[in-house]
Design an enzyme around this catalytic site. Structure first.
Site: not given
Length: 486
Positions: A177, A249
């Site tokens: 992230h 993702d």
């Protein structure tokens, strides 16, 4: 010309589909929508949201969320699936299958037909900042057995699964992230560990696989797995024969967005073999618009050939037809049966390590826990001091609490009750707090360490511990029952 934005899976800013968002979806017919906690409110309102999305996109639209279990849940008003790590403790394939069904039932009731779960990452490094209890454990064979069973349970109940994060996110201490992790392992090492569950998933024909934004330089030194033809088209498709949907993702994550800004990685992902490109602007439509423009440019300049685009769209349409997302009731008797199973698993997964003080329900017991904890990555909520107090008080009615993050309050409570037993709680993913480390030596012989999120915390303090493998209501009830018998 086929519109490449039909491969995008996007997010929405709120709990309702506004006229502006509905118009945007009709003008940009994306492949689906991913819902987060901000989008999931009351059942009636969320069911209306999914119906409105399908009105805008068509009946076969894919509507996704992350209902993994444990700490990563988006819908909280239905029976909560356990942490995969708890299921790993049980080691029962039937329980994993049932857990996947439970997750699916709570989603399909709302018209959600795609679950970005389960994680098939092998927990190679327990200090990994983003996997931990989301993994079924450190044994690749057990992760494969239980993870595939969980996904099959979901799909049997009508919700497409997305096993993640191929080819493995369990052996890095960098959170994708935030930045790009690098896992410098040989192919042989990956085949012996990280790849075992994903190969099993491919062989089982599970509906979709989510990629990892991780660079594996010994297989592709230039591009992370999400953008790697070697890992997507080569290994997953070519060598393992996988025919389901490959979804990336989120492309706005730091690992990708910092290196390929303005959506420039979207076309590269499709060219590498992905079928769906997940983009989460968190309310900023400019992020999604940039990816639409980048995909159209990639189609125009030949980065994404027409046949590759048609192949991707064919897989998405097939998935939508197989999992149509027709809302299905979640009857009260089924919920009760699922709640009973969850409590049974919570009781059996709970671990007591060492011998702590006896707790007398009629006498004072001190509960010291943080009022809150830092979140990040996929995590959206946390157990609080008030949650713990409410769960334990029926069994320990003389419970006295103090916020562990307030040293003065903690000292006052300890000084006022110098002989009372202590429950010292660790409630976060990121390890034992500095306050708990400082306090632990002063309460040796009169304290239990409650590890409610990260089971590895039990080894951080020289105190007897109760490891719950989760902090959802079944875990807290199992904890209260055990403490009442100590």
């Amino acid at each position: 010309m086929t519109r490449p934005e039909a491969t995008l899976i996007i997010d929405l800013p709120g709990a309702d589909l506004t006229p502006q968002d509905a118009r945007w979806l009709r003008d940009h017919p994306v492949g689906g929508v991913c819902l987060f906690a901000r989008n999931i409110t009351t059942p009636q309102r969320t069911a209306r949201l999914t119906a409105d999305i399908r009105d805008a996109l068509g009946r076969d639209a894919l509507i996704a969320t992350d209902q993994e279990g444990g700490a990563v849940l988006r819908r909280l008003d239905v029976p909560p699936p356990p942490t995969p790590q708890a299921l790993g403790e049980l080691g029962e394939e039937a329980a994993a299958f049932h857990a996947g069904q439970i997750a699916a039932r709570g989603l399909l009731e709302l018209g959600i037909n795609w679950n970005f779960a389960p994680s098939l990452d092998v927990n190679v490094d327990p200090l990994n900042p983003v996997i931990g209890e989301r993994s079924f454990g450190p044994d690749p064979q057990r992760v494969a057995q239980l993870g595939v069973a969980w996904a099959q349970g979901s799909e049997a109940a009508g919700v497409l699964s997305a096993v993640k994060h191929y080819p493995g996110h369990g052996d890095t201490r960098v959170d994708s992230h935030e930045d790009l992790p690098v896992v410098d392992k040989t192919r042989a090492a990956l085949e012996a560990a990280e790849w075992v569950p994903f190969r099993a998933a491919a062989q089982a024909g599970l509906g979709s696989v989510m990629t990892a934004h991780i660079l594996y330089p010994q297989l592709d030194p230039a591009r992370p797995a999400t953008l790697s033809r070697t890992l997507l088209d080569g290994v997953l498709r070519g060598e393992w024969g996988y025919g389901g949907v490959i979804v990336t993702d989120a492309m706005d994550m730091g690992a990708i967005a910092r290196r390929w800004p303005q959506g420039r990685a979207a076309g590269l992902a499709l060219a590498a073999g992905a079928d769906a490109v997940l983009v989460c602007g968190h309310g900023d439509r400019a992020v999604t618009d940039a990816h639409v423009r980048a995909l159209r440019a990639a189609q125009t300049d030949g980065t994404v050939p027409g046949e590759r685009l048609h192949e991707a769209l064919g897989r998405l349409h097939a998935a939508g037809a197989r999992f149509p997302g027709q809302p299905s009731p979640y009857p009260a008797p089924q919920r009760q049966a699922d709640d009973a199973a969850l409590l049974d698993w919570a009781r059996r997964a709970l671990r007591v390590q060492g011998r702590g003080p006896h707790l007398d329900p009629g006498a004072t017991t001190l509960l010291l826990a943080p009022s809150g904890t830092a979140l990040g990555g996929p995590y959206g909520d946390v157990v609080t001091l008030d949650d713990l107090h409410a769960s334990l008080r029926p069994h320990l009615p003389a419970l006295v609490t103090a916020d562990l993050l307030d040293p003065a309050a903690t000292s006052r409570v300890l000084n006022a009750h110098p002989q009372a037993p202590v429950l010292l709680a660790s409630t976060g993913r990121w390890g034992v707090t500095a306050q708990a480390r400082a306090l632990a030596p002063t309460v040796i012989g009169r304290a239990w360490h409650l590890c409610l999120w990260n089971p590895d915390d039990a080894h951080a303090l020289t105190l007897p511990a109760v490891v719950t493998h989760g902090f959802r209501p079944p875990n807290l009830q199992a904890l209260a029952e055990v403490l009442a018998t100590r």
